[in-house]
Motif scaffolding. Structure first.
Motif, PDB file in Angstrom:
ATOM      1  N   CYS A   6     -14.961  16.194   0.253  1.00  0.00           N
ATOM      2  CA  CYS A   6     -15.534  15.494  -0.900  1.00  0.00           C
ATOM      3  C   CYS A   6     -14.707  14.287  -1.342  1.00  0.00           C
ATOM      4  O   CYS A   6     -14.850  13.810  -2.475  1.00  0.00           O
ATOM      5  N   LYS A   7     -13.871  13.799  -0.458  1.00  0.00           N
ATOM      6  CA  LYS A   7     -13.171  12.549  -0.741  1.00  0.00           C
ATOM      7  C   LYS A   7     -14.023  11.405  -0.202  1.00  0.00           C
ATOM      8  O   LYS A   7     -14.358  11.376   0.982  1.00  0.00           O
ATOM      9  N   TYR A  24     -19.498  11.059   1.195  1.00  0.00           N
ATOM     10  CA  TYR A  24     -18.788  12.256   0.766  1.00  0.00           C
ATOM     11  C   TYR A  24     -19.159  13.391   1.712  1.00  0.00           C
ATOM     12  O   TYR A  24     -20.345  13.737   1.842  1.00  0.00           O
ATOM     13  N   GLU A  59     -20.571   4.660   0.369  1.00  0.00           N
ATOM     14  CA  GLU A  59     -19.506   5.645   0.297  1.00  0.00           C
ATOM     15  C   GLU A  59     -20.069   6.971   0.787  1.00  0.00           C
ATOM     16  O   GLU A  59     -21.155   7.380   0.352  1.00  0.00           O
ATOM     17  N   THR A  88     -20.733   8.146  -8.956  1.00  0.00           N
ATOM     18  CA  THR A  88     -19.590   8.887  -8.420  1.00  0.00           C
ATOM     19  C   THR A  88     -19.603  10.331  -8.903  1.00  0.00           C
ATOM     20  O   THR A  88     -19.319  11.261  -8.143  1.00  0.00           O
ATOM     21  N   MET A 118      -8.945  15.539   6.712  1.00  0.00           N
ATOM     22  CA  MET A 118      -9.425  14.764   5.561  1.00  0.00           C
ATOM     23  C   MET A 118      -9.916  15.717   4.476  1.00  0.00           C
ATOM     24  O   MET A 118     -10.638  16.676   4.763  1.00  0.00           O
ATOM     25  N   ARG A 119      -9.503  15.492   3.248  1.00  0.00           N
ATOM     26  CA  ARG A 119      -9.897  16.360   2.148  1.00  0.00           C
ATOM     27  C   ARG A 119     -11.403  16.313   1.927  1.00  0.00           C
ATOM     28  O   ARG A 119     -12.022  15.257   1.919  1.00  0.00           O
ATOM     29  N   THR A 150     -19.958  13.701  -6.566  1.00  0.00           N
ATOM     30  CA  THR A 150     -19.010  14.813  -6.588  1.00  0.00           C
ATOM     31  C   THR A 150     -19.715  16.127  -6.902  1.00  0.00           C
ATOM     32  O   THR A 150     -19.437  17.165  -6.285  1.00  0.00           O
TER      33      THR A 150
END
Length: 257
Positions: A4-5, A23, A21, A47, A1-2, A51
């Motif tokens: 910080c997605k 991260y 959510e 969001t 899994m990438r 990030t």
């Protein structure tokens, strides 16, 4: 899994659920930031904060919703129930986070929840709030936010309050989640805030009361347009101080772990 997605997740206990959510940073981390959005739910700014923090090595939870958060009622005790559920949601997320530093960032009503949680919950290591004030009963009584202003008018007619002061006093009797009730515990932890001048949603005078009580080590002031100072100030906080907010959490996470 990438790395910080964001991944949508749910936690539950005893019939209560919280949606968020999550991260995950590129490497395992003992650093976490919980993000509590403003009235109306998460925006693009939450969001972007997530990030920003994740890229700096923090695991991040943006809290989206929880059981009973949309309850409406003319009862004065409504706010006590709503804030209690918010604390339950924050606690569930904090318990899910890895052992280590757990910061909380809250904006507007999310800032009210964060300001309470930092003193109420031992798992919270530090708090930074944007456009948050205290006492909460005063915010509810004097805000010009449309839904709460309409509810105030309805209650004042229904219960026969003589003025907003009487309304505020009645709210305070029914509300036990005041950030200032947990002041001594909160001040044992790192605190930061952005105050919005000219704000009528969370009146600036009440933001100043929280600042005076907290004496935050990181303290900034922004201003918006005469109309819409609250949302403009929240955007100004991101535009002008996002790196300061990141440094606040990074410095204290490094100092503690």
């Amino acid at each position: 899994m990438r790395a910080c997605k964001p991944v949508d997740s749910t936690l539950g206990a005893a019939g209560f659920e919280v949606e968020f959510e999550h991260y995950s940073p590129p490497a395992n981390s003992a650093r976490t930031v919980i993000v509590m959005p403003p009235t109306g739910g998460s925006t693009f700014l939450e969001t972007r904060y997530a990030t920003l923090f994740c890229d700096a090595g923090f695991g991040v939870y943006i809290v989206r919703g929880w059981t009973g958060m949309a309850e409406t009622s003319i009862e004065l005790a409504l706010h006590h129930r709503l804030f209690g559920r918010a604390q339950q949601a924050i606690n569930l997320v904090a318990e899910d986070a890895p052992d280590g530093f757990i910061g909380i960032l809250g904006t507007s009503v999310g800032g009210l929840h964060a300001a309470t949680a930092v003193g109420h919950l031992d798992r919270i290591s530090a708090a930074f709030v944007i456009a948050a004030g205290a006492p909460v009963a005063d915010v509810i009584a004097y805000t010009e936010q449309s839904e709460l202003a309409s509810l105030r008018e309805e209650r004042m007619r229904h219960f026969g309050f003589a003025d907003q002061t009487a309304y505020r006093d009645a709210l305070a009797v029914e509300f036990a989640w005041e950030p200032l009730a947990f002041l001594s515990s909160a001040r044992e932890k790192p605190l930061g805030m952005v105050l919005v001048s000219g704000d009528k949603t969370v009146p600036t005078s009440l933001q100043e009361q929280l600042r005076k009580a907290w004496r935050p080590e990181s303290d900034y002031t922004v201003s918006g347009f005469p109309l819409g100072a609250h949302p403009v100030g929240i955007f100004q906080a991101w535009l002008l101080h996002r790196q300061d907010i990141l440094a606040f959490f990074t410095d204290h996470a490094s100092a503690q772990y």
